[in-house]
Design a protein around this motif. Structure first.
Motif, PDB file in Angstrom:
ATOM      1  N   TYR A   1      63.735 -39.068 -41.436  1.00  0.00           N
ATOM      2  CA  TYR A   1      63.032 -37.785 -41.283  1.00  0.00           C
ATOM      3  C   TYR A   1      62.844 -37.111 -42.632  1.00  0.00           C
ATOM      4  O   TYR A   1      61.739 -36.631 -42.961  1.00  0.00           O
ATOM      5  CB  TYR A   1      63.817 -36.888 -40.329  1.00  0.00           C
ATOM      6  CG  TYR A   1      63.221 -35.514 -40.128  1.00  0.00           C
ATOM      7  CD1 TYR A   1      62.080 -35.338 -39.358  1.00  0.00           C
ATOM      8  CD2 TYR A   1      63.788 -34.390 -40.725  1.00  0.00           C
ATOM      9  CE1 TYR A   1      61.514 -34.077 -39.168  1.00  0.00           C
ATOM     10  CE2 TYR A   1      63.243 -33.129 -40.544  1.00  0.00           C
ATOM     11  CZ  TYR A   1      62.110 -32.976 -39.764  1.00  0.00           C
ATOM     12  OH  TYR A   1      61.550 -31.736 -39.584  1.00  0.00           O
ATOM     13  N   LEU A   2      63.909 -37.057 -43.457  1.00  0.00           N
ATOM     14  CA  LEU A   2      63.807 -36.424 -44.764  1.00  0.00           C
ATOM     15  C   LEU A   2      62.853 -37.196 -45.673  1.00  0.00           C
ATOM     16  O   LEU A   2      62.085 -36.603 -46.446  1.00  0.00           O
ATOM     17  CB  LEU A   2      65.198 -36.321 -45.401  1.00  0.00           C
ATOM     18  CG  LEU A   2      66.179 -35.359 -44.714  1.00  0.00           C
ATOM     19  CD1 LEU A   2      67.533 -35.393 -45.409  1.00  0.00           C
ATOM     20  CD2 LEU A   2      65.626 -33.931 -44.697  1.00  0.00           C
ATOM     21  N   GLN A   3      62.889 -38.516 -45.577  1.00  0.00           N
ATOM     22  CA  GLN A   3      61.976 -39.325 -46.379  1.00  0.00           C
ATOM     23  C   GLN A   3      60.525 -39.080 -45.966  1.00  0.00           C
ATOM     24  O   GLN A   3      59.624 -39.009 -46.811  1.00  0.00           O
ATOM     25  CB  GLN A   3      62.317 -40.812 -46.232  1.00  0.00           C
ATOM     26  CG  GLN A   3      63.619 -41.200 -46.929  1.00  0.00           C
ATOM     27  CD  GLN A   3      64.032 -42.635 -46.629  1.00  0.00           C
ATOM     28  OE1 GLN A   3      63.554 -43.244 -45.675  1.00  0.00           O
ATOM     29  NE2 GLN A   3      64.926 -43.172 -47.459  1.00  0.00           N
ATOM     30  N   ALA A   4      60.315 -38.952 -44.643  1.00  0.00           N
ATOM     31  CA  ALA A   4      58.959 -38.694 -44.167  1.00  0.00           C
ATOM     32  C   ALA A   4      58.469 -37.322 -44.629  1.00  0.00           C
ATOM     33  O   ALA A   4      57.280 -37.153 -44.973  1.00  0.00           O
ATOM     34  CB  ALA A   4      58.927 -38.787 -42.642  1.00  0.00           C
ATOM     35  N   LEU A   5      59.340 -36.326 -44.667  1.00  0.00           N
ATOM     36  CA  LEU A   5      58.959 -34.997 -45.160  1.00  0.00           C
ATOM     37  C   LEU A   5      58.565 -35.056 -46.632  1.00  0.00           C
ATOM     38  O   LEU A   5      57.569 -34.448 -47.068  1.00  0.00           O
ATOM     39  CB  LEU A   5      60.122 -34.018 -44.977  1.00  0.00           C
ATOM     40  CG  LEU A   5      60.378 -33.454 -43.581  1.00  0.00           C
ATOM     41  CD1 LEU A   5      61.615 -32.549 -43.599  1.00  0.00           C
ATOM     42  CD2 LEU A   5      59.171 -32.666 -43.077  1.00  0.00           C
ATOM     43  N   SER A   6      59.364 -35.799 -47.429  1.00  0.00           N
ATOM     44  CA  SER A   6      59.073 -35.918 -48.858  1.00  0.00           C
ATOM     45  C   SER A   6      57.748 -36.628 -49.093  1.00  0.00           C
ATOM     46  O   SER A   6      56.936 -36.213 -49.940  1.00  0.00           O
ATOM     47  CB  SER A   6      60.209 -36.678 -49.550  1.00  0.00           C
ATOM     48  OG  SER A   6      59.928 -36.844 -50.927  1.00  0.00           O
TER      49      SER A   6
ATOM     50  N   GLN B   1      38.978 -40.625 -46.807  1.00  0.00           N
ATOM     51  CA  GLN B   1      39.267 -40.938 -45.410  1.00  0.00           C
ATOM     52  C   GLN B   1      40.594 -41.687 -45.273  1.00  0.00           C
ATOM     53  O   GLN B   1      41.371 -41.444 -44.343  1.00  0.00           O
ATOM     54  CB  GLN B   1      38.130 -41.754 -44.808  1.00  0.00           C
ATOM     55  CG  GLN B   1      36.837 -40.980 -44.651  1.00  0.00           C
ATOM     56  CD  GLN B   1      35.674 -41.856 -44.238  1.00  0.00           C
ATOM     57  OE1 GLN B   1      35.770 -43.091 -44.265  1.00  0.00           O
ATOM     58  NE2 GLN B   1      34.547 -41.226 -43.883  1.00  0.00           N
ATOM     59  N   GLN B   2      40.862 -42.576 -46.221  1.00  0.00           N
ATOM     60  CA  GLN B   2      42.109 -43.361 -46.183  1.00  0.00           C
ATOM     61  C   GLN B   2      43.325 -42.459 -46.401  1.00  0.00           C
ATOM     62  O   GLN B   2      44.323 -42.550 -45.692  1.00  0.00           O
ATOM     63  CB  GLN B   2      42.054 -44.450 -47.244  1.00  0.00           C
ATOM     64  CG  GLN B   2      43.298 -45.349 -47.253  1.00  0.00           C
ATOM     65  CD  GLN B   2      43.229 -46.419 -48.329  1.00  0.00           C
ATOM     66  OE1 GLN B   2      42.226 -46.528 -49.044  1.00  0.00           O
ATOM     67  NE2 GLN B   2      44.267 -47.206 -48.453  1.00  0.00           N
ATOM     68  N   ILE B   3      43.211 -41.563 -47.409  1.00  0.00           N
ATOM     69  CA  ILE B   3      44.325 -40.657 -47.685  1.00  0.00           C
ATOM     70  C   ILE B   3      44.554 -39.705 -46.517  1.00  0.00           C
ATOM     71  O   ILE B   3      45.695 -39.403 -46.146  1.00  0.00           O
ATOM     72  CB  ILE B   3      44.043 -39.875 -48.978  1.00  0.00           C
ATOM     73  CG1 ILE B   3      44.044 -40.829 -50.180  1.00  0.00           C
ATOM     74  CG2 ILE B   3      45.086 -38.776 -49.182  1.00  0.00           C
ATOM     75  CD1 ILE B   3      43.612 -40.165 -51.476  1.00  0.00           C
ATOM     76  N   ASP B   4      43.442 -39.219 -45.909  1.00  0.00           N
ATOM     77  CA  ASP B   4      43.559 -38.319 -44.758  1.00  0.00           C
ATOM     78  C   ASP B   4      44.226 -39.031 -43.572  1.00  0.00           C
ATOM     79  O   ASP B   4      45.048 -38.434 -42.850  1.00  0.00           O
ATOM     80  CB  ASP B   4      42.185 -37.810 -44.357  1.00  0.00           C
ATOM     81  CG  ASP B   4      42.265 -36.802 -43.216  1.00  0.00           C
ATOM     82  OD1 ASP B   4      42.882 -35.741 -43.400  1.00  0.00           O
ATOM     83  OD2 ASP B   4      41.725 -37.101 -42.123  1.00  0.00           O
ATOM     84  N   SER B   5      43.881 -40.292 -43.363  1.00  0.00           N
ATOM     85  CA  SER B   5      44.488 -41.067 -42.273  1.00  0.00           C
ATOM     86  C   SER B   5      45.990 -41.237 -42.487  1.00  0.00           C
ATOM     87  O   SER B   5      46.787 -41.088 -41.556  1.00  0.00           O
ATOM     88  CB  SER B   5      43.800 -42.428 -42.187  1.00  0.00           C
ATOM     89  OG  SER B   5      44.447 -43.244 -41.208  1.00  0.00           O
ATOM     90  N   GLU B   6      46.373 -41.542 -43.736  1.00  0.00           N
ATOM     91  CA  GLU B   6      47.804 -41.706 -44.044  1.00  0.00           C
ATOM     92  C   GLU B   6      48.550 -40.388 -43.859  1.00  0.00           C
ATOM     93  O   GLU B   6      49.690 -40.366 -43.390  1.00  0.00           O
ATOM     94  CB  GLU B   6      47.956 -42.216 -45.478  1.00  0.00           C
ATOM     95  CG  GLU B   6      47.488 -43.653 -45.673  1.00  0.00           C
ATOM     96  CD  GLU B   6      47.543 -44.076 -47.130  1.00  0.00           C
ATOM     97  OE1 GLU B   6      47.841 -43.196 -47.990  1.00  0.00           O
ATOM     98  OE2 GLU B   6      47.285 -45.266 -47.426  1.00  0.00           O
ATOM     99  N   TYR B   7      47.871 -39.304 -44.231  1.00  0.00           N
ATOM    100  CA  TYR B   7      48.495 -37.979 -44.078  1.00  0.00           C
ATOM    101  C   TYR B   7      48.719 -37.651 -42.599  1.00  0.00           C
ATOM    102  O   TYR B   7      49.790 -37.166 -42.218  1.00  0.00           O
ATOM    103  CB  TYR B   7      47.604 -36.921 -44.735  1.00  0.00           C
ATOM    104  CG  TYR B   7      48.098 -35.516 -44.508  1.00  0.00           C
ATOM    105  CD1 TYR B   7      49.206 -35.017 -45.204  1.00  0.00           C
ATOM    106  CD2 TYR B   7      47.448 -34.678 -43.589  1.00  0.00           C
ATOM    107  CE1 TYR B   7      49.653 -33.723 -44.991  1.00  0.00           C
ATOM    108  CE2 TYR B   7      47.889 -33.392 -43.377  1.00  0.00           C
ATOM    109  CZ  TYR B   7      48.988 -32.913 -44.063  1.00  0.00           C
ATOM    110  OH  TYR B   7      49.429 -31.637 -43.856  1.00  0.00           O
TER     111      TYR B   7
ATOM    112  N   THR C   1      48.968 -39.781 -40.130  1.00  0.00           N
ATOM    113  CA  THR C   1      49.988 -40.711 -39.609  1.00  0.00           C
ATOM    114  C   THR C   1      51.379 -40.229 -39.965  1.00  0.00           C
ATOM    115  O   THR C   1      52.304 -40.221 -39.144  1.00  0.00           O
ATOM    116  CB  THR C   1      49.758 -42.122 -40.169  1.00  0.00           C
ATOM    117  OG1 THR C   1      48.460 -42.581 -39.787  1.00  0.00           O
ATOM    118  CG2 THR C   1      50.820 -43.090 -39.646  1.00  0.00           C
ATOM    119  N   GLY C   2      51.555 -39.792 -41.190  1.00  0.00           N
ATOM    120  CA  GLY C   2      52.852 -39.278 -41.626  1.00  0.00           C
ATOM    121  C   GLY C   2      53.237 -38.011 -40.872  1.00  0.00           C
ATOM    122  O   GLY C   2      54.408 -37.791 -40.534  1.00  0.00           O
ATOM    123  N   LYS C   3      52.219 -37.173 -40.609  1.00  0.00           N
ATOM    124  CA  LYS C   3      52.461 -35.938 -39.873  1.00  0.00           C
ATOM    125  C   LYS C   3      52.946 -36.240 -38.454  1.00  0.00           C
ATOM    126  O   LYS C   3      53.874 -35.589 -37.937  1.00  0.00           O
ATOM    127  CB  LYS C   3      51.177 -35.121 -39.844  1.00  0.00           C
ATOM    128  CG  LYS C   3      51.336 -33.722 -39.295  1.00  0.00           C
ATOM    129  CD  LYS C   3      50.016 -32.962 -39.408  1.00  0.00           C
ATOM    130  CE  LYS C   3      50.157 -31.553 -38.852  1.00  0.00           C
ATOM    131  NZ  LYS C   3      48.866 -30.801 -38.965  1.00  0.00           N
TER     132      LYS C   3
END
Length: 384
Positions: free
Chosen positions: A123-128, A155-161, A163-165
């Motif tokens: 969880y902490l890693q995902a927040l970072s 679009q790629q960066i937004d998708s990763e963001y 997914t992480g969210k």
């Protein structure tokens, strides 16, 4: 010579000897010693005056009709709690025994888990990582506004963001289910311990763990029971099922709680016949909630449900000799001669007993008082 003749002679001799051995007197004695049913008693003129044996017919009495219902004290399924943790670990500490009272919010046990530590770390890693992705997404949006950046990369960066969210949200919900304090975790406080919290006020029914025992998410650690919604779960036999309705009064006899029957109400009547007993389930509450709290979950109870009124033939209690669930009454055959008659007994109310006849009475003159004295004379050998 006919070979069969000796056989016939032998059979004839045996038959004659058997007939001679039968003693008519012994047969008569056997019949005379057979037990006679003694049910008639005679009294003298003097006894009749002293005893006072008034006679008359049945009385028609309006009595409360009732249904016997046996069962036990229960709680609703939502008040019986199986306690477990949704992650694997081992029991570090607990101090409960069956019967121990618990409070809502109380720590029941402490469980330690490596998986729990790993989940907090992820969880902490995902927040970072999300912070970096958020900054990268902001830069890429600025570049695209200036027509310098690539739309595909944005679009790629937004998708990763996104997914992480979603991952952060999922991990956060998992941690909340376990009981993690998210605020403290975001501050960097990782803990290996899980506090198992009581969700209700109640008592401990059973404990299935010990210190050091490994547990899985499917394992039940203990069972708790809330006493806040106790009720009576009663069985009413099929023949009486149609008589019971919601709102009817029930009577519970328990000398440990009160010296007279406790009253209650029927709150729910089952609509299906259950099990080999062929009975419906009926639920009820006592009117006195304080005394109801003194009952014990699982305790056997014997109740009567008042289902209405009916007219029955009755006699005074003094006119009936009770024997188990039945009894006897006496009828006058002639002056100072009385016969005992077995009967079934129904409801007793206000000193009057419902009489259910099993056969026609030999006389309509029924003894209305002092039946027990006639019974004693009959037992003492003054009858025939």
């Amino acid at each position: 010579m006919n070979k069969k003749a000796p056989i016939y002679i032998a059979l004839l001799s045996s038959l004659l000897l058997w007939n001679c051995s039968k003693d008519p007197k012994s047969e008569a004695n056997a019949e005379s010693t057979a037990e006679k049913v003694v049910d008639i008693v005679h009294v003298s003129e003097a006894q009749a005056k002293n005893i006072q044996l008034p006679v008359g017919g049945f009385e028609q009495t309006i009595v409360g009709e009732e249904v016997t219902a046996n069962g036990k004290v229960e709680v609703p399924p939502q008040q019986m709690i199986s306690v477990s943790v949704p992650i694997a670990g081992f029991v570090k500490s607990f101090s409960l025994l069956p019967g121990t009272p618990v409070r809502k919010g109380q720590v029941l046990a402490v469980v330690q888990s490596m998986e729990y530590v790993q989940l907090q770390q992820e969880y902490l890693q995902a927040l970072s990582k999300q912070k970096f992705q958020e900054q990268d997404l902001s830069r890429q949006e600025t570049l695209n506004q200036e027509n310098v950046g690539s739309k595909k990369k944005l679009q790629q960066i937004d998708s990763e963001y996104q997914t992480g969210k979603a991952m952060i949200k999922g991990l956060e919900e998992k941690l909340k289910l376990i009981g993690c304090n998210i605020v403290k975790l975001k501050a960097g406080n990782i803990t290996p311990s899980i506090n198992v919290i009581s969700p209700i006020n109640g008592v401990t029914k059973m404990v299935y763990v010990n210190i050091g025992k490994n547990i899985a998410p499917t394992d039940v650690m203990m069972e708790l029971v809330s006493r806040e919604h106790m009720h009576l779960e009663l069985n009413v036999f099929e023949k009486d099922a149609n008589k019971v309705q919601v709102g009817q009064t029930l009577l519970l006899e328990n000398p440990r709680l009160a010296d007279k029957p406790l009253t209650g109400k029927v709150i729910l009547v089952g609509q299906t016949i259950e099990g080999p007993t062929k009975a419906i389930l009926v639920h009820g509450h006592l009117d006195n909630e304080v005394l109801e709290q003194k009952l014990v979950v699982g305790q056997y109870v014997n109740t009567k449900i008042l289902t209405g009124k009916k007219a029955v033939q009755t006699l005074p209690e003094d006119a009936v000799v009770r024997r188990g669930e039945g009894g006897f009454i006496f009828v006058r055959l002639k002056t100072n001669s009385y016969q005992q008659v077995p009967v079934k007994l129904g409801i007793t109310e206000n000193g009057m007993v419902e009489i259910i006849l099993e056969k026609t009475l030999p006389s309509k003159e029924i003894v209305k008082a002092n039946a027990s004295i006639l019974q004693a004379m009959l037992a003492g050998g003054e009858g025939e």
